[in-house]
Design a protein around this motif. Structure first.
Motif, short mmCIF file in Angstrom:
data_model
loop_
_atom_site.label_atom_id
_atom_site.label_comp_id
_atom_site.label_asym_id
_atom_site.label_seq_id
_atom_site.Cartn_x
_atom_site.Cartn_y
_atom_site.Cartn_z
N VAL A 1 -58.74 85.78 -44.97
CA VAL A 1 -58.99 86.85 -45.93
C VAL A 1 -57.73 87.17 -46.71
O VAL A 1 -57.73 87.28 -47.94
N ASP A 2 -56.60 87.33 -45.99
CA ASP A 2 -55.34 87.63 -46.66
C ASP A 2 -54.92 86.50 -47.58
O ASP A 2 -54.41 86.73 -48.68
N LEU A 3 -55.10 85.28 -47.13
CA LEU A 3 -54.74 84.11 -47.93
C LEU A 3 -55.45 84.14 -49.28
O LEU A 3 -54.84 83.97 -50.34
N ILE A 4 -56.75 84.35 -49.27
CA ILE A 4 -57.56 84.30 -50.49
C ILE A 4 -57.20 85.45 -51.42
O ILE A 4 -57.12 85.28 -52.64
N GLN A 5 -56.96 86.64 -50.88
CA GLN A 5 -56.73 87.80 -51.71
C GLN A 5 -55.36 87.81 -52.37
O GLN A 5 -55.18 88.40 -53.42
N ASP A 6 -54.39 87.14 -51.77
CA ASP A 6 -53.02 87.29 -52.22
C ASP A 6 -52.53 86.22 -53.18
O ASP A 6 -51.60 86.46 -53.93
N ASP A 7 -53.10 85.02 -53.16
CA ASP A 7 -52.50 83.93 -53.91
C ASP A 7 -53.58 82.97 -54.38
O ASP A 7 -54.23 82.30 -53.59
N LYS A 8 -53.77 82.88 -55.71
CA LYS A 8 -54.79 82.00 -56.26
C LYS A 8 -54.47 80.54 -56.01
O LYS A 8 -55.38 79.72 -55.86
N GLY A 9 -53.19 80.19 -55.98
CA GLY A 9 -52.82 78.81 -55.71
C GLY A 9 -53.20 78.39 -54.30
O GLY A 9 -53.69 77.28 -54.08
N LEU A 10 -53.01 79.28 -53.32
CA LEU A 10 -53.39 78.97 -51.95
C LEU A 10 -54.91 78.91 -51.79
O LEU A 10 -55.44 78.12 -51.01
N LYS A 11 -55.61 79.75 -52.53
CA LYS A 11 -57.08 79.67 -52.53
C LYS A 11 -57.52 78.30 -53.03
O LYS A 11 -58.43 77.67 -52.45
N ALA A 12 -56.90 77.81 -54.11
CA ALA A 12 -57.25 76.50 -54.65
C ALA A 12 -56.95 75.40 -53.63
O ALA A 12 -57.67 74.40 -53.54
N ILE A 13 -55.87 75.57 -52.86
CA ILE A 13 -55.56 74.60 -51.82
C ILE A 13 -56.70 74.52 -50.80
O ILE A 13 -57.11 73.43 -50.38
N MET A 14 -57.24 75.68 -50.41
CA MET A 14 -58.34 75.68 -49.46
C MET A 14 -59.60 75.08 -50.09
O MET A 14 -60.31 74.29 -49.46
N ASP A 15 -59.87 75.47 -51.33
CA ASP A 15 -61.07 74.95 -52.02
C ASP A 15 -61.03 73.44 -52.14
O ASP A 15 -62.06 72.77 -52.08
N ASN A 16 -59.83 72.88 -52.31
CA ASN A 16 -59.68 71.44 -52.50
C ASN A 16 -59.31 70.71 -51.21
O ASN A 16 -58.89 69.56 -51.25
N GLU A 17 -59.44 71.41 -50.08
CA GLU A 17 -59.23 70.82 -48.75
C GLU A 17 -57.86 70.17 -48.61
O GLU A 17 -57.71 69.12 -47.97
N TYR A 18 -56.84 70.81 -49.20
CA TYR A 18 -55.48 70.28 -49.07
C TYR A 18 -54.78 70.83 -47.83
O TYR A 18 -53.77 70.30 -47.40
#
Length: 434
Positions: A88-105
């Motif tokens: 939850v904190d990851l997604i809310q705080d940083d759009k770049g880290l959200k994209a990392i999760m979305d792209n399975e990096y």
């Protein structure tokens, strides 16, 4: 606890009450603040930038991500589940880290080491040429007391990967049996993309020292940074800046900026430095972890949230507002005599405590300044003075910042640089990246 410490804790609690973060994270932060203030005026440990936790699991569905972002109630419910508050904190705080999760990096790894009392388990990593984010869990059979990280080393084979900077929280809550945390490890030199094998060596101390060796291997290719060579010189309110290059990594965007040595002012903070695409989507400064550094030649490197996985058709670097102070404005003190020799001419800065090992200051900034403003300290011979710690807090419209020296082995007077200051210049800089 002193009256000032009580005021600091009350101020921190009020600010936390107004931040829309999960309730669990809020109560954890308040408990940590209370515990910290009770330990010798919060000076036992060097000040560190607090970073919110990141991913604890490898699989994250996009629909689940979007639900968390649009439903605070659902986010609160999910954050109470073991390990999920990190996501939850990851997604809310940083759009770049959200994209990392979305792209399975993000890559799940499993490496564990134990000394019989404490066990450390690596959950997963995000690694690119600029650095590594390491998610790990600390389990204790008895509950760690006053835990701290003493040393972090990251190796590739037998070679130590030199850090440009490391940020981390305490490894566990006081008395906690299990706790998940992050390490942000920033490389001094770009990592070779063919490296796969690593080893994390970690030293944690509570009542005793705990040593851990955690080898791990990443399976996915390490993404290569996208480099934009610019060498564009711009002027803001008469101050010249050269934007040397921009490198886009999955974890962050690195922007290299060199100030003209003939400038009248020192640029301290780029308040709205950002990347924009053609639709007005903005990638701004990193909230958690390392936000800037400086090369040996004086070139500043600033880090933004990453749009590595977005690949917009139109991308521009923009900035409008900067903190800047005239190069003649300084803080100069004599800790031997207790004299304050120079302060900025606007009268906003006051020295509230001065001794051979402490400089404490008070600065009128307004309620939402948000910066520790004191930088490096040098003595009369130009020697950098070693710091044992530094602290920053805010009460109402005033910010407080102190520096604590390892010892009094220096020559007076001392000159203290400013890391930030509430004085601003404005302009309109737009550089298209092609």
């Amino acid at each position: 606890m002193t009256e000032r410490e009580e005021q600091r804790l009350e101020s921190m609690k009020e600010r936390l009450d107004n931040i829309p973060i999960p309730e669990e994270a809020l109560s954890t932060a308040i408990r940590a603040g209370v515990r910290q203030a009770e330990q010798e005026r919060n000076r036992k440990r060097p000040a560190r930038r607090l970073i919110w936790p990141a991913a604890a699991v490898a699989v994250l569905l996009l629909a689940f991500v979007m639900t968390i972002r649009v439903s605070p109630a659902f986010a609160h419910a999910v954050s109470s589940l073991p390990g999920m508050s990190l996501i939850v904190d990851l997604i809310q705080d940083d759009k770049g880290l959200k994209a990392i999760m979305d792209n399975e990096y993000y890559e799940e790894v499993h490496s564990t080491d134990s000394d019989g009392t404490v066990t450390v388990t690596l959950n997963g990593v995000i690694v690119d040429q600029s650095g590594m984010v390491i998610s790990y869990t600390v389990d204790s059979t008895t509950g760690m007391r006053d835990p701290d990280i003493e040393k972090i080393d990251l190796f590739s084979g037998s070679e130590l990967l030199e850090p440009q900077g490391i940020s981390f929280n305490y490894p566990s809550e006081d008395g906690s049996m299990s706790n998940e945390q992050l390490i942000h490890y920033n490389f001094a030199e770009p990592l070779q993309t063919d490296i796969r094998d690593f080893e994390l060596k970690l030293t944690i101390r509570d009542a005793e020292e705990h040593l851990f060796s955690l080898p791990f291997t990443v399976q996915n290719p390490i993404a290569e940074g996208k480099v934009y060579e610019l060498n564009r010189t711009v002027s803001v309110d008469g101050q010249k800046l050269t934007i040397e290059s921009i490198t886009v990594h999955p974890l962050k965007v690195a922007i290299r900026i060199k100030e003209d040595p003939d400038n009248q002012m020192d640029i301290l903070q780029y308040e709205d430095l950002r990347i924009e695409d053609g639709n007005g989507e903005v990638w701004s400064r990193i909230i958690n972890g390392m936000t800037a550094t400086q090369d040996e030649d004086g070139t500043d490197v600033y880090f933004l949230q990453s749009n590595y996985f977005e690949q917009p058709d139109l991308m521009s670097l923009r900035m409008n507002r900067m903190q800047a102070i005239d190069k003649t404005e300084r803080l100069v003190v004599d800790t031997l005599t207790g004299e304050v020799l120079e302060t900025p001419s606007d009268g906003k800065l006051e020295v509230t405590e001065l001794s051979a090992t402490v400089i404490e200051t008070k600065l009128k900034t307004g309620p939402d300044f948000g910066y520790g403003y004191l930088g490096n300290a040098t003595d009369a011979n130009g020697k950098r003075i070693d710091l044992s710690s530094g602290g920053y807090w805010q009460i109402d419209h005033y910010s407080y910042n102190d520096l604590r020296f390892t010892n009094g082995d220096y020559v007076n007077p001392i000159t203290v640089e400013f890391f930030a200051y509430p004085n601003y210049i404005e302009g309109d800089v737009t550089i298209r990246l092609e």
